[in-house]
Scaffold this motif. Structure first.
Motif, short mmCIF file in Angstrom:
data_model
loop_
_atom_site.label_atom_id
_atom_site.label_comp_id
_atom_site.label_asym_id
_atom_site.label_seq_id
_atom_site.Cartn_x
_atom_site.Cartn_y
_atom_site.Cartn_z
N LEU A 20 0.83 -1.20 0.00
CA LEU A 20 0.00 0.00 0.00
C LEU A 20 0.87 1.25 0.00
N ARG A 21 2.01 1.20 0.69
CA ARG A 21 2.91 2.36 0.70
C ARG A 21 3.37 2.70 -0.71
N LEU A 22 3.56 1.68 -1.55
CA LEU A 22 3.97 1.92 -2.93
C LEU A 22 2.89 2.62 -3.72
N GLU A 23 1.66 2.58 -3.21
CA GLU A 23 0.53 3.26 -3.86
C GLU A 23 0.18 4.55 -3.13
N ALA A 24 1.09 5.06 -2.29
CA ALA A 24 0.90 6.29 -1.53
C ALA A 24 -0.27 6.19 -0.57
N ILE A 25 -0.50 4.99 -0.03
CA ILE A 25 -1.53 4.77 0.98
C ILE A 25 -0.83 4.43 2.29
N ALA A 26 -0.99 5.26 3.30
CA ALA A 26 -0.39 4.99 4.60
C ALA A 26 -1.22 3.95 5.33
N ALA A 27 -0.54 3.02 6.01
CA ALA A 27 -1.25 1.94 6.69
C ALA A 27 -0.62 1.63 8.03
N ASP A 28 -1.48 1.41 9.04
CA ASP A 28 -1.05 0.96 10.35
C ASP A 28 -1.53 -0.48 10.54
N ILE A 29 -0.79 -1.25 11.33
CA ILE A 29 -1.12 -2.66 11.55
C ILE A 29 -1.55 -2.88 12.99
N ALA A 30 -2.62 -3.63 13.15
CA ALA A 30 -3.04 -4.11 14.47
C ALA A 30 -3.10 -5.63 14.38
N PRO A 149 6.62 15.88 -12.11
CA PRO A 149 7.07 14.62 -11.49
C PRO A 149 7.13 14.73 -9.98
N LEU A 150 6.48 13.81 -9.28
CA LEU A 150 6.49 13.82 -7.82
C LEU A 150 6.82 12.43 -7.30
N THR A 151 7.47 12.38 -6.14
CA THR A 151 7.64 11.11 -5.45
C THR A 151 6.29 10.73 -4.83
N ARG A 152 6.20 9.50 -4.34
CA ARG A 152 4.95 9.06 -3.73
C ARG A 152 4.58 9.92 -2.53
N LYS A 153 5.56 10.24 -1.68
CA LYS A 153 5.25 11.02 -0.48
C LYS A 153 4.87 12.45 -0.84
N GLN A 154 5.54 13.04 -1.82
CA GLN A 154 5.18 14.38 -2.26
C GLN A 154 3.75 14.40 -2.80
N PHE A 155 3.39 13.35 -3.55
CA PHE A 155 2.03 13.28 -4.07
C PHE A 155 1.02 13.20 -2.93
N ALA A 156 1.31 12.37 -1.93
CA ALA A 156 0.39 12.21 -0.80
C ALA A 156 0.19 13.53 -0.06
N VAL A 157 1.28 14.28 0.14
CA VAL A 157 1.18 15.58 0.82
C VAL A 157 0.39 16.56 -0.02
N ALA A 178 -0.45 11.58 5.71
CA ALA A 178 0.43 11.12 4.63
C ALA A 178 1.51 10.14 5.11
N TRP A 179 1.66 9.99 6.42
CA TRP A 179 2.61 9.02 6.96
C TRP A 179 1.84 8.00 7.78
#
Length: 248
Positions: A20-30, A149-157, A178-179
């Motif tokens: 998901l991070r590669l798709e600019a989707i932040a994820a937490d795990i439980a 051109p943007l990196t994944r994190k720049q796009f998310a922000v 975004a994180w």
């Protein structure tokens, strides 16, 4: 987008999170129901991905909690239980979608984006503001008709800032949206990412810094000092970057 993954198989959970991070989707795990409930109390998630069979309170109990909270957080049940009765009971609990294991990560991403689109964005998915055109599904950004051109994190922000429609977004909010949950709250990653993003978008600067508050897209409607265009007139460093498709 920020999602909660409730999954007790660590390798699967981490693989999904990393994908998901590669798709600019932040994820937490439980890894269990108690952790899931604790995270839901302190974070606002766009979507919850639930395995029904986890230790502690089950995924079903977590789903009941989400529905009872009135948060409107969509639920995608991700489980090996694939009988029609299992699916029916999941939807009766309040699930918005149901994906059985094994699954393809690409399908999960498409389902997450579809849920997010239905939940939060009655406006067209392509966002336009101050000469920017941000397409979160094609992961493309244009400024005045040219590719940026943007990196994944720049796009998310940028997506978070554009969604605010010129409103101020704090560094804490950017870090939250975004994180993921592992981000250090004292990191300077937000400032560095915003600075790099500002330069990528080029002059005149579009991202204004509101001292002591946060950042916003300068729509040209706000007053002077501190605004992105005012920073450009004072000669802040940076230059337009030639257009190109979104970089990985």
């Amino acid at each position: 987008m920020r999602v909660l993954i409730v999954e007790d198989e660590p390798y699967l959970a981490e693989a999904v999170r990393d994908g998901l991070r590669l798709e600019a989707i932040a994820a937490d795990i439980a890894g269990d129901g108690d952790t899931a409930l604790a995270l839901l109390c302190v974070n606002a998630y766009d979507i919850a991905v639930l395995d029904r069979d986890v230790p502690g309170p089950s995924g079903d109990e977590v789903a009941r909690h989400i529905v009872a909270s009135g948060s409107g957080t969509p639920i995608l049940m991700l489980t090996a239980a694939d009988r029609i009765d299992d699916k029916a009971s999941g939807f009766e609990l309040g699930a918005d979608d149901y994906l059985t294991k094994p699954f393809d990560l690409r399908e999960l991403v498409l389902r997450l984006r579809a849920l997010d689109r239905r939940r939060a964005h009655p406006r067209p998915p392509v966002r336009e503001l101050a000469g920017l055109r941000v397409d979160p599904f094609r992961r493309e950004v244009f400024r005045d008709g040219r590719y940026v051109p943007l990196t994944r994190k720049q796009f998310a922000v940028l997506e978070v800032l554009v969604t605010a429609e010129g409103g101020v977004v704090s560094a804490e909010q950017l870090l939250e949206r975004a994180w993921d949950d592992n981000a250090d709250p004292f990191t300077n990653a937000v400032r560095i990412t915003v600075s790099a993003l500002r330069k990528r978008l080029g002059q005149p600067w579009l991202i204004a810094t509101v001292p002591g508050v946060g950042y916003r897209i300068d729509t040209g409607e706000g007053p002077g000092p501190g605004g992105a265009r005012d920073q450009g007139r004072r000669g802040a460093a940076g230059s337009p970057t030639p257009g190109a498709r979104l970089l990985a």
